[in-house]
Write a protein that holds these residues in place. Structure first.
Motif, PDB file in Angstrom:
ATOM      1  N   SER A  97       5.882  84.626  11.758  1.00 15.68           N
ATOM      2  CA  SER A  97       7.242  84.230  12.128  1.00 15.68           C
ATOM      3  C   SER A  97       8.252  84.546  11.026  1.00 15.68           C
ATOM      4  CB  SER A  97       7.280  82.743  12.472  1.00 15.68           C
ATOM      5  OG  SER A  97       7.035  81.943  11.330  1.00 15.68           O
ATOM      6  N   THR A  98       7.772  84.747   9.799  1.00 19.68           N
ATOM      7  CA  THR A  98       8.698  85.081   8.704  1.00 19.68           C
ATOM      8  C   THR A  98       9.322  86.458   8.872  1.00 19.68           C
ATOM      9  OG1 THR A  98       6.903  85.946   7.323  1.00 19.68           O
ATOM     10  CG2 THR A  98       7.437  83.599   7.092  1.00 19.68           C
ATOM     11  N   VAL A  99       8.800  87.264   9.799  1.00 12.94           N
ATOM     12  CA  VAL A  99       9.418  88.571  10.017  1.00 12.94           C
ATOM     13  C   VAL A  99      10.843  88.423  10.534  1.00 12.94           C
ATOM     14  CG1 VAL A  99       7.171  89.616  10.504  1.00 12.94           C
ATOM     15  CG2 VAL A  99       8.615  88.880  12.402  1.00 12.94           C
ATOM     16  N   LEU A 100      11.171  87.262  11.101  1.00 13.04           N
ATOM     17  CA  LEU A 100      12.546  87.039  11.557  1.00 13.04           C
ATOM     18  C   LEU A 100      13.547  87.194  10.415  1.00 13.04           C
ATOM     19  CD1 LEU A 100      11.998  83.973  13.907  1.00 13.04           C
ATOM     20  CD2 LEU A 100      12.753  86.250  14.610  1.00 13.04           C
ATOM     21  N   MET A 101      13.112  86.921   9.192  1.00 14.23           N
ATOM     22  CA  MET A 101      14.006  87.050   8.047  1.00 14.23           C
ATOM     23  C   MET A 101      14.357  88.513   7.766  1.00 14.23           C
ATOM     24  SD  MET A 101      14.500  83.971   7.442  1.00 14.23           S
ATOM     25  CE  MET A 101      15.508  84.149   5.966  1.00 14.23           C
ATOM     26  N   LYS A 102      13.601  89.448   8.353  1.00 13.76           N
ATOM     27  CA  LYS A 102      13.865  90.877   8.157  1.00 13.76           C
ATOM     28  C   LYS A 102      14.536  91.516   9.371  1.00 13.76           C
ATOM     29  CE  LYS A 102      10.000  91.321   4.940  1.00 13.76           C
ATOM     30  NZ  LYS A 102       8.729  92.023   4.607  1.00 13.76           N
ATOM     31  N   GLN A 103      14.839  90.684  10.364  1.00 16.80           N
ATOM     32  CA  GLN A 103      15.447  91.189  11.588  1.00 16.80           C
ATOM     33  C   GLN A 103      16.914  91.528  11.338  1.00 16.80           C
ATOM     34  OE1 GLN A 103      14.018  89.248  15.030  1.00 16.80           O
ATOM     35  NE2 GLN A 103      15.869  89.579  16.240  1.00 16.80           N
ATOM     36  N   ASN A 104      17.306  92.749  11.709  1.00 19.53           N
ATOM     37  CA  ASN A 104      18.679  93.243  11.537  1.00 19.53           C
ATOM     38  C   ASN A 104      19.114  93.265  10.079  1.00 19.53           C
ATOM     39  OD1 ASN A 104      19.134  93.607  14.359  1.00 19.53           O
ATOM     40  ND2 ASN A 104      19.471  91.400  14.556  1.00 19.53           N
ATOM     41  N   LYS A 105      18.158  93.444   9.197  1.00 21.14           N
ATOM     42  CA  LYS A 105      18.455  93.536   7.769  1.00 21.14           C
ATOM     43  C   LYS A 105      18.215  94.970   7.287  1.00 21.14           C
ATOM     44  CE  LYS A 105      19.010  89.008   6.921  1.00 21.14           C
ATOM     45  NZ  LYS A 105      18.000  88.261   6.165  1.00 21.14           N
ATOM     46  N   PRO A 106      18.933  95.381   6.215  1.00 18.64           N
ATOM     47  CA  PRO A 106      18.632  96.678   5.605  1.00 18.64           C
ATOM     48  C   PRO A 106      17.155  96.735   5.200  1.00 18.64           C
ATOM     49  CG  PRO A 106      20.677  95.794   4.733  1.00 18.64           C
ATOM     50  CD  PRO A 106      20.070  94.699   5.570  1.00 18.64           C
ATOM     51  N   GLU A 107      16.518  97.858   5.497  1.00 13.62           N
ATOM     52  CA  GLU A 107      15.103  98.073   5.221  1.00 13.62           C
ATOM     53  C   GLU A 107      14.194  97.243   6.124  1.00 13.62           C
ATOM     54  OE1 GLU A 107      13.790 100.380   3.141  1.00 13.62           O
ATOM     55  OE2 GLU A 107      15.800 101.064   2.651  1.00 13.62           O
ATOM     56  N   GLY A 108      14.780  96.481   7.044  1.00 12.28           N
ATOM     57  CA  GLY A 108      13.989  95.734   8.010  1.00 12.28           C
ATOM     58  C   GLY A 108      14.015  96.422   9.361  1.00 12.28           C
ATOM     59  N   PHE A 109      13.868  95.637  10.432  1.00 17.24           N
ATOM     60  CA  PHE A 109      13.825  96.220  11.774  1.00 17.24           C
ATOM     61  C   PHE A 109      15.031  95.782  12.594  1.00 17.24           C
ATOM     62  CE2 PHE A 109      11.782  92.132  12.209  1.00 17.24           C
ATOM     63  CZ  PHE A 109      12.162  91.667  13.450  1.00 17.24           C
ATOM     64  N   ALA A 110      15.488  96.659  13.433  1.00 14.97           N
ATOM     65  CA  ALA A 110      16.584  96.345  14.340  1.00 14.97           C
ATOM     66  C   ALA A 110      16.050  95.553  15.521  1.00 14.97           C
ATOM     67  CB  ALA A 110      17.255  97.631  14.815  1.00 14.97           C
ATOM     68  N   CYS A 111      16.805  94.554  15.936  1.00 18.57           N
ATOM     69  CA  CYS A 111      16.412  93.692  17.037  1.00 18.57           C
ATOM     70  C   CYS A 111      16.033  94.524  18.262  1.00 18.57           C
ATOM     71  CB  CYS A 111      17.561  92.750  17.386  1.00 18.57           C
ATOM     72  SG  CYS A 111      17.176  91.587  18.706  1.00 18.57           S
ATOM     73  N   VAL A 112      15.004  94.073  18.981  1.00 17.31           N
ATOM     74  CA  VAL A 112      14.554  94.813  20.158  1.00 17.31           C
ATOM     75  C   VAL A 112      15.321  94.407  21.409  1.00 17.31           C
ATOM     76  CG1 VAL A 112      12.254  95.170  19.232  1.00 17.31           C
ATOM     77  CG2 VAL A 112      12.707  93.155  20.626  1.00 17.31           C
ATOM     78  N   SER A 113      16.240  93.445  21.297  1.00 17.11           N
ATOM     79  CA  SER A 113      17.008  93.058  22.480  1.00 17.11           C
ATOM     80  C   SER A 113      18.401  93.661  22.420  1.00 17.11           C
ATOM     81  CB  SER A 113      17.037  91.542  22.647  1.00 17.11           C
ATOM     82  OG  SER A 113      17.624  90.895  21.540  1.00 17.11           O
ATOM     83  N   CYS A 114      19.441  92.899  22.143  1.00 17.70           N
ATOM     84  CA  CYS A 114      20.799  93.413  22.309  1.00 17.70           C
ATOM     85  C   CYS A 114      21.170  94.416  21.223  1.00 17.70           C
ATOM     86  CB  CYS A 114      21.821  92.279  22.340  1.00 17.70           C
ATOM     87  SG  CYS A 114      22.543  91.841  20.747  1.00 17.70           S
ATOM     88  N   SER A 115      22.226  95.161  21.469  1.00 17.94           N
ATOM     89  CA  SER A 115      22.629  96.241  20.567  1.00 17.94           C
ATOM     90  C   SER A 115      23.878  95.890  19.776  1.00 17.94           C
ATOM     91  CB  SER A 115      22.888  97.515  21.373  1.00 17.94           C
ATOM     92  OG  SER A 115      23.967  97.336  22.269  1.00 17.94           O
ATOM     93  N   TRP A 116      24.150  94.594  19.594  1.00 20.45           N
ATOM     94  CA  TRP A 116      25.338  94.255  18.835  1.00 20.45           C
ATOM     95  C   TRP A 116      25.201  94.744  17.391  1.00 20.45           C
ATOM     96  CZ3 TRP A 116      29.990  94.252  19.554  1.00 20.45           C
ATOM     97  CH2 TRP A 116      30.905  93.718  18.653  1.00 20.45           C
ATOM     98  N   ALA A 117      26.344  94.940  16.729  1.00 16.69           N
ATOM     99  CA  ALA A 117      26.391  95.570  15.410  1.00 16.69           C
ATOM    100  C   ALA A 117      25.630  94.774  14.352  1.00 16.69           C
ATOM    101  CB  ALA A 117      27.846  95.746  14.991  1.00 16.69           C
ATOM    102  N   LYS A 118      25.159  95.509  13.354  1.00 14.84           N
ATOM    103  CA  LYS A 118      24.458  94.909  12.221  1.00 14.84           C
ATOM    104  C   LYS A 118      25.358  95.011  10.998  1.00 14.84           C
ATOM    105  CE  LYS A 118      21.067  95.889  15.197  1.00 14.84           C
ATOM    106  NZ  LYS A 118      21.400  96.392  16.550  1.00 14.84           N
ATOM    107  N   PRO A 119      25.772  93.892  10.403  1.00 13.44           N
ATOM    108  CA  PRO A 119      26.713  93.954   9.286  1.00 13.44           C
ATOM    109  C   PRO A 119      26.087  94.498   8.016  1.00 13.44           C
ATOM    110  CG  PRO A 119      25.998  91.701   9.640  1.00 13.44           C
ATOM    111  CD  PRO A 119      25.424  92.498  10.765  1.00 13.44           C
TER     112      PRO A 119
END
Length: 772
Positions: free
Chosen positions: A41-63
């Motif tokens: 579950s700690t992978v959530l901390m890398k969701q939409n983060k630089p060097e992490g993974f882009a969310c598999v659901s919506c395509s809203w922008a990543k700051p």
């Protein structure tokens, strides 16, 4: 009536803010349900983060400067869904026939876990059986070579990466077809057509930095609280600056009312929240063009009066004269429009539209965010064009803090189109592909989703390749489509989990288990990364961080490369093995095909906040037929000029999603925002309509579509749930209500299914027939 900051109604169905403790509880529940261990579950901390993974659901922008928790409730549920500890092994399929599985609910099919091995349908046992990857690729290639390429449909869901999408469209075109429909055909194709005609690009022009410069935001037919909750951060910051937000939506949605930020200790520990909408207008379903026309009428009237009085103009005259064509024809249409007609069709009083216009005229920079409530109509393209008309009046395109902002649902559906997934040959760089790869691409138009199923009903489709998605369940007219789908020679499904499309199979059918974007992807050259485009036109890198669900799963690029290699053979000019082993080589080729947007692709893919694709309209360069932004004169105010309505008994149905849902994926049967527990066979209806039809809460009804085409479309067992929605309008869940939507009931220019406006009758109540 327009609402002020302190006028949120006290009797809203969901009494709490979106976000907050309700969101936190839902995320925790999803992780527990999927048996996701704490470490995973700690992978959530890398969701939409630089060097992490882009969310598999919506395509809203990543700051560029992400929050500590740069994921929302919906995104966390999607991640938990993929990280589940549950598995569907070949032994599972030994125990269940396809006929038995067809009786399972959609939620239960996917909830059974991740697919672990390639499978082939065995007609003798009515089961899916394990098969080697080599055998699967060889047989699929053999079947495709025996078919006419024009009879094969290459469908792509919105999750596939830019690399996979580019490979997929090349495979299809080398094979000999432009049949490349994707999930955009189901939702935002009206945007792609409408914006392309109006401003020269088929995507929005707003980026994250514009939120800091805007003076006003419109929301039309887009429920940010459930469909793109991370956007609430930008909305909250704008509201704290005093930026008004004006919402037009038939249902009164809690997610559009107020937001408690889970990352704010104050808002989590106190009743504090941010009011999202400062005006909330509940227009009638299908009243979008009329409502926008009413705002335009008030603005042009104010400008006419200012001009007569020799006062400062309300319109941006310089922008209109320098950058647009067609203004006078549109203005004359607006002046001639009757307020009585506008009010009747919009379902709003004139004062509401004038209140919105007053805010618009006070603002210097205005954004317009919208979703499928605008696009999924017979007049969906017209709705988009009308929104552009409104923005043009005061020069709100091509300047900071302003512009159209279509909010996409799938995580890379916009990006797929950017790299060639399209059935329209004029939108693909065919000449460039021909010279780059030494082959002659097909030049005739391919089939979009609606056209593909029309051809399937006529027996003209031989095979469908599904790159993700659940196409059978998501399309209209399901009761007609499923038998036609079963008549296909071949169906191939690239997927992470089992869904309905795999069970409604062709004569030959394969399920090919793929890695999730969240999972580590290691190929011959080492660990791989992929890219995708967000709703604001920015490109992001994504690297998996979790262990794969199965050692026998393969990446999407790997699967596409092997399918292409085994189908095309010596016809191919591409070394698919090299591409399969090193995705950087694919990015190099994308950069050659699209140098304006993707130059130095590999070097720029980890740019914080993403790197922007070329959007000429942001710089007021209009790649339209006229070379300028183009005003548009509506052809009608009404939504369904060719769909019969029979007052007073008819109702206008719109389909929608729950807060526990991502497209056809159902995470649970609850919808906490709308007060629904344990049931998706629900119809939301206002109390006045309930009284008019003699209905009580929890009555079960059957709806039938009003369509004079010889087909009896009906859905039974729908439970009445009182809700704040305009009279004559009802709502029900997608995809449960899809059988009520005729395949031909789609947007005229874009062919997007008109799922937000379907005239229906009540034909049974609690099992008793009702006459009309």
């Amino acid at each position: 009536m327009a609402e002020s900051d302190n006028a949120v109604r006290k009797n809203d169905a969901y009494p709490y803010s979106s976000g907050g403790w309700g969101s936190l509880k839902a995320v925790t529940g999803a992780l527990v349900h999927e048996k996701v261990p704490l470490k995973a579950s700690t992978v959530l901390m890398k969701q939409n983060k630089p060097e992490g993974f882009a969310c598999v659901s919506c395509s809203w922008a990543k700051p560029a400067d992400p929050h500590t928790f740069e994921f929302c409730e919906s995104g966390a549920k999607a991640t938990a869904w993929d990280l589940t500890a549950k598995r569907m092994t070949p032994q599972f399929f030994e125990l269940h026939t396809v006929t038995q599985l067809c009786a399972w609910h959609d939620h239960d099919l996917e909830d059974a876990g991740r697919l672990t091995a390639p499978l082939r349908y065995d007609a003798a046992t009515d089961k899916y059986v394990s098969v080697s990857w080599q055998e699967a690729f060889e047989d699929i290639g053999r079947e495709l070579r025996a078919l006419d390429p024009k009879s094969v449909v290459f469908y792509a869901s919105g999750r596939a990466s830019l690399e996979t999408s580019y490979m997929y469209q090349l495979f299809a075109r080398m094979y000999g077809t432009n049949n490349l429909p994707d999930s955009s055909n189901m939702c935002h194709e009206s945007t792609s057509v409408g914006l392309k005609e109006a401003i020269g690009v088929g995507v929005g022009t707003v980026r994250l930095e514009d939120f800091e410069k805007t003076d006003l935001m419109f929301f039309l037919g887009q429920n940010v609280g459930t469909n793109s909750p991370r956007m609430l951060h930008q909305l909250q910051e704008a509201r704290k600056r005093g930026v008004p937000i004006i919402t037009f939506n038939p249902l009164r949605e809690p997610g559009l009312l107020k937001f408690a930020n889970p990352q704010s200790p104050v808002e989590m520990m106190t009743p504090a929240h941010t009011l999202i909408s400062t005006q909330y207008h509940q227009l009638k379903t299908g009243g979008d063009t009329a409502a926008l026309l009413g705002i335009c009428k008030a603005v042009i009237h104010a400008d006419d009066r200012a001009k007569e009085a020799n006062e400062p103009r309300v319109l941006d005259v310089d922008f209109i004269e320098t950058h647009t064509v067609g203004f006078e024809a549109f203005a004359n249409y607006v002046r001639a429009a009757s307020w009585d007609d506008i009010e009747r069709v919009a379902g709003l009083p004139r004062a509401d539209m004038e209140a919105a216009a007053d805010e618009y005229m006070r603002a210097n920079a205005v954004m317009a965010h919208y979703g499928m409530g605008i696009t999924q109509h017979r007049q969906g393209v017209q709705n988009v064009r009308m929104l552009c008309n409104l923005l043009f009046l005061r020069g709100n395109v091509g300047k900071p803090g302003a512009g159209p902002s279509p909010v996409r649902g799938h995580s890379n559906v916009q990006g797929q189109r950017t790299v060639g997934i399209t059935e329209k040959p004029e939108l693909a760089p065919l000449d460039k592909l021909a010279s780059q790869f030494g082959f002659e691409p097909p030049r005739e138009k391919g089939m979009n989703i609606v056209e593909a199923f029309e051809a399937m009903l006529d027996g003209k489709v031989g095979a469908v390749i599904n790159l993700g998605g659940n196409l059978v369940r998501s399309v209209p007219d399901r009761m007609r489509i499923e038998p036609a789908w079963r008549g296909l020679k071949l169906t191939v499904n690239v997927a992470t989990k089992l869904n309905r499309s795999h069970l409604v199979h062709g004569e030959k059918s394969y399920i090919l288990p793929c890695l999730s974007r969240i999972e580590i992807d290691t190929q011959a050259s080492g660990a791989q990364a992929v890219t995708m485009e967000d709703s604001t036109g920015c490109i992001h890198g994504s690297r998996g961080v979790a262990e794969p669900a199965s050692p026998d799963a393969r990446s999407e690029p790997y699967i596409v490369a092997e399918l292409a290699k085994h189908t095309l053979g010596e016809r191919s000019t591409i070394d698919w093995d090299r591409w399969r082993n090193d995705y950087a080589l694919v990015r190099d080729e994308i950069a050659k095909t699209y140098p304006e947007s993707f130059h130095d692709f590999n070097e720029r893919m980890w740019t914080p906040g993403g790197f922007p694709r070329a959007l000429p309209a942001r710089e007021r360069k209009w790649q339209t037929k006229s070379g300028k932004a183009e005003f548009f004169v509506p052809e009608t105010l009404g939504e369904d000029p060719d769909m019969p309505e029979r007052e007073p008994d008819s109702l206008r149905l719109m389909t929608l999603r729950s807060d526990s849902q991502f497209n056809t994926t159902i995470y649970s049967h609850d919808d906490r925002f709308r007060g629904v527990k344990g049931d998706r066979m629900v119809i939301f209806m206002c109390e006045a309509d309930m009284a008019r039809h003699g209905l009580k809460k929890d009555d079960r009804i059957t709806l039938r579509t009003i369509a004079d085409d010889g087909f009896d479309r009906r859905v039974a067992g729908l439970r009445i749930h009182p809700y704040d929605i305009p009279e004559g309008c009802i709502a029900g869940y997608y995809p449960e209500c899809n059988p009520l939507l005729p395949l031909w009931h789609c947007a005229k220019e874009s062919k997007v299914p008109g799922a937000k406006s379907i005239p229906v009758f009540i034909v049974e109540v609690n099992g008793a027939p009702r006459e009309h």
